[in-house]
Design a protein around this motif. Sequence first.
Motif, PDB file in Angstrom:
ATOM      1  N   UNK A  13      73.022 -12.548  99.449  1.00  0.00           N
ATOM      2  CA  UNK A  13      72.227 -12.210 100.509  1.00  0.00           C
ATOM      3  C   UNK A  13      71.040 -12.342  99.664  1.00  0.00           C
ATOM      4  N   UNK A  14      70.766 -12.327  99.182  1.00  0.00           N
ATOM      5  CA  UNK A  14      69.678 -11.546  97.361  1.00  0.00           C
ATOM      6  C   UNK A  14      69.602 -12.683  96.958  1.00  0.00           C
ATOM      7  N   UNK A  15      70.016 -14.265  97.153  1.00  0.00           N
ATOM      8  CA  UNK A  15      69.559 -14.903  96.518  1.00  0.00           C
ATOM      9  C   UNK A  15      68.673 -16.335  97.162  1.00  0.00           C
ATOM     10  N   UNK A 125      74.661 -10.974 108.868  1.00  0.00           N
ATOM     11  CA  UNK A 125      75.302 -10.563 107.818  1.00  0.00           C
ATOM     12  C   UNK A 125      76.648 -10.753 107.630  1.00  0.00           C
ATOM     13  N   UNK A 126      77.289 -11.401 106.824  1.00  0.00           N
ATOM     14  CA  UNK A 126      78.865 -11.264 106.970  1.00  0.00           C
ATOM     15  C   UNK A 126      79.450  -9.878 105.914  1.00  0.00           C
ATOM     16  N   UNK A 127      80.882 -10.088 105.690  1.00  0.00           N
ATOM     17  CA  UNK A 127      81.356  -8.680 104.604  1.00  0.00           C
ATOM     18  C   UNK A 127      81.630  -9.436 103.283  1.00  0.00           C
ATOM     19  N   UNK A 128      81.477 -10.890 103.308  1.00  0.00           N
ATOM     20  CA  UNK A 128      81.944 -11.895 102.259  1.00  0.00           C
ATOM     21  C   UNK A 128      80.428 -11.699 101.571  1.00  0.00           C
ATOM     22  N   UNK A 129      78.715 -11.313 102.206  1.00  0.00           N
ATOM     23  CA  UNK A 129      77.727 -11.775 101.771  1.00  0.00           C
ATOM     24  C   UNK A 129      76.966 -13.442 101.948  1.00  0.00           C
ATOM     25  N   UNK A 130      77.374 -13.576 103.069  1.00  0.00           N
ATOM     26  CA  UNK A 130      76.830 -14.888 103.268  1.00  0.00           C
ATOM     27  C   UNK A 130      75.780 -14.264 104.982  1.00  0.00           C
ATOM     28  N   UNK A 131      75.536 -15.429 105.637  1.00  0.00           N
ATOM     29  CA  UNK A 131      74.659 -14.872 107.168  1.00  0.00           C
ATOM     30  C   UNK A 131      75.503 -16.333 107.482  1.00  0.00           C
ATOM     31  N   UNK A 132      76.413 -16.162 108.618  1.00  0.00           N
ATOM     32  CA  UNK A 132      76.777 -16.666 109.306  1.00  0.00           C
ATOM     33  C   UNK A 132      75.924 -16.800 111.092  1.00  0.00           C
ATOM     34  N   UNK A 133      76.177 -17.710 111.824  1.00  0.00           N
ATOM     35  CA  UNK A 133      76.604 -17.843 113.030  1.00  0.00           C
ATOM     36  C   UNK A 133      76.988 -19.131 113.166  1.00  0.00           C
TER      37      UNK A 133
END
Length: 137
Positions: A13-15, A125-133
């Motif tokens: 997420x901080x990328x 945000x997901x627990x996997x550290x991504x953003x998902x729609x």
Amino acid sequence: MAQEVVATFAGPLDSFSINLTIGNGSSAQVQSVGLSGRTAKFPVTWDSMGTFAGPATLTSTVGVESEVVIANFSGFAPGEQVSFTGIDPDFTGAASAGVRVLDLAGARAYALFSDGTTAFGEFEATTAGTLRAVMTK
């Protein structure tokens, strides 16, 4: 089984590396996918959509240099996945500031299907550290 299109901005997420995958889990072809940066945590303008890859054909990209961009496809069939790598969003009104993946939280997405139906989702945000729609048909 849910009829859905899932769009994911890869993490962490901080990328500052902004990459998007879109998976068609519906029973219809996807004609278009739109992204709205107006509702993001900090509104963004899509300066560039980067490089496209996938089995579908990207026929056009409309709205680059604005807060709403639409990618139009041909042959984006059920079960397929496409990607955009090296996307360059800018904060609206502050082009020199770097946008991180997390800054895109709250952005909205929609899918237009070949049967004329649409589906909408919002990047979270997901627990996997991504953003998902998830756009459910």
